[in-house]
Design an enzyme around this catalytic site. Structure first.
Site, PDB file in Angstrom:
ATOM      1  CG  ASP A 110      -2.016   1.024   1.150  1.00 21.26           C
ATOM      2  OD1 ASP A 110      -2.284   1.529   0.044  1.00 21.26           O
ATOM      3  OD2 ASP A 110      -2.605   1.336   2.206  1.00 21.26           O
ATOM      4  NE  ARG A 135      -1.466   6.375   1.302  1.00 20.20           N
ATOM      5  CZ  ARG A 135      -1.249   5.595   2.359  1.00 20.20           C
ATOM      6  NH1 ARG A 135      -0.961   6.145   3.525  1.00 20.20           N
ATOM      7  NH2 ARG A 135      -1.304   4.283   2.254  1.00 20.20           N
ATOM      8  CD1 TRP A 136       7.374   6.793  -2.289  1.00 15.13           C
ATOM      9  CD2 TRP A 136       7.022   7.111  -4.475  1.00 15.13           C
ATOM     10  NE1 TRP A 136       8.600   6.871  -2.885  1.00 15.13           N
ATOM     11  CE2 TRP A 136       8.423   7.074  -4.242  1.00 15.13           C
ATOM     12  CE3 TRP A 136       6.567   7.297  -5.779  1.00 15.13           C
ATOM     13  CZ2 TRP A 136       9.350   7.217  -5.260  1.00 15.13           C
ATOM     14  CZ3 TRP A 136       7.502   7.439  -6.797  1.00 15.13           C
ATOM     15  CH2 TRP A 136       8.873   7.402  -6.534  1.00 15.13           C
ATOM     16  CG  HIS A 194       0.453   2.266  -9.639  1.00 12.61           C
ATOM     17  ND1 HIS A 194       0.092   1.856  -8.379  1.00 12.61           N
ATOM     18  CD2 HIS A 194      -0.586   3.023 -10.104  1.00 12.61           C
ATOM     19  CE1 HIS A 194      -1.113   2.328  -8.079  1.00 12.61           C
ATOM     20  NE2 HIS A 194      -1.543   3.040  -9.109  1.00 12.61           N
ATOM     21  CD1 TRP A 246     -11.922  -6.232  -9.791  1.00 15.25           C
ATOM     22  CD2 TRP A 246     -11.380  -5.284 -11.731  1.00 15.25           C
ATOM     23  NE1 TRP A 246     -11.163  -7.141 -10.490  1.00 15.25           N
ATOM     24  CE2 TRP A 246     -10.816  -6.585 -11.690  1.00 15.25           C
ATOM     25  CE3 TRP A 246     -11.172  -4.503 -12.873  1.00 15.25           C
ATOM     26  CZ2 TRP A 246     -10.064  -7.117 -12.732  1.00 15.25           C
ATOM     27  CZ3 TRP A 246     -10.416  -5.024 -13.909  1.00 15.25           C
ATOM     28  CH2 TRP A 246      -9.875  -6.321 -13.844  1.00 15.25           C
ATOM     29  CG  LEU A 296      10.123 -16.926  -3.016  1.00 17.43           C
ATOM     30  CD1 LEU A 296       9.778 -16.988  -1.540  1.00 17.43           C
ATOM     31  CD2 LEU A 296      10.570 -15.518  -3.403  1.00 17.43           C
TER      32      LEU A 296
END
Length: 254
Positions: free
Chosen positions: A24, A28-29, A41, A73, A135
């Protein structure tokens, strides 16, 4: 054994088998830097790359990332389109690199809502990495915990109607086998970045006994150091699973 080796082995004993992350803070970043949301993003995609690499080196078995929720969505169509395009291009670009690093990719979520091209790329990434033994990277896209539970209920009802499942034999283990993370250990640690303190419909069944860690760091600023700090915080917690502290201590000595 040297002191350094002993410290390294002790650290590995406290590394969670399965870490789940709600990523999250991208928007805002970007806003804080007077940049468009898509810049956040894109920066967040770089954080994904760092965290996946760090988790693999730490010995984490499963890393589940909440990439796009069922509720996302409802965001503006332009932003959804940007996210889907970024997801597609990142998957196309990173699948081969992850395969070369022995990472197994697994996708969970309602694929019917995604574009055919993205569905095909997801299936291709899973097939390419299916036999890898390092992983396991689980990407939750178009995913919601309630969707997961509802789908499991439908599948169980269908199997019961077809005579393949006795309703009297439905228990927690049976329920788990119908959910998206079937075959994987439950998350030991949930990390949510960005300062919010909620799980936002993520892995509702699976987080029953996970340790929850909410950090103020926005996702694009979350990298290797922040992941190590989160794991260190996890290592300092006592996980009781309903037992007393004395019982936990006795189990630890056994």
């Amino acid at each position: 054994m040297s002191d350094v080796s002993a410290e390294r082995n002790d650290r590995r004993r406290h590394v969670p088998r399965h870490i789940a992350i709600v990523m999250d803070g991208n928007g805002r970043w970007a806003k804080a830097r007077m940049m468009p949301r898509q810049a956040g993003h894109r920066a967040g995609a770089e954080s994904v790359r760092q965290v996946v690499e760090a988790a693999g080196k730490m010995g984490v078995e499963v890393l589940t990332l909440f990439a796009f929720s069922s509720e996302n969505w409802s965001r503006p169509q332009e932003e959804v389109s940007v996210l889907m395009d970024l997801f597609l291009r990142t998957l196309e670009k990173e699948s081969v690199r992850l395969h070369e690093h022995n990472v197994r990719i697994r996708m969970i979520g309602d694929r019917a809502r995604l574009s055919r091209r993205l569905q095909e790329q997801m299936a291709s990434a899973e097939a390419l990495t299916a036999d890898n033994t390092g992983l396991t990277l689980v990407i939750a896209a178009s995913y919601g915990g309630r969707w997961d539970l509802a789908r499991a209920a439908r599948r169980m009802a269908q199997d019961a109607r077809d005579g393949q499942l006795d309703p009297n034999e439905i228990n927690e283990q049976c329920m788990t086998s119908y959910l998206s993370l079937d075959g994987l250990p439950e998350p030991d640690l949930l990390i949510r970045t960005g300062g919010e303190k909620r799980i936002s419909n993520f892995l509702l069944w699976h987080l029953a006994y996970a340790e929850l860690l909410f950090v103020d760091t926005l996702w694009p600023d979350f990298g290797t150091d922040e992941l190590h700090a989160a794991v260190d915080a996890f290592a300092g917690r006592e996980r009781r699973f309903g037992m007393t502290a004395e019982q936990v201590e006795r189990v630890g000595r056994a």
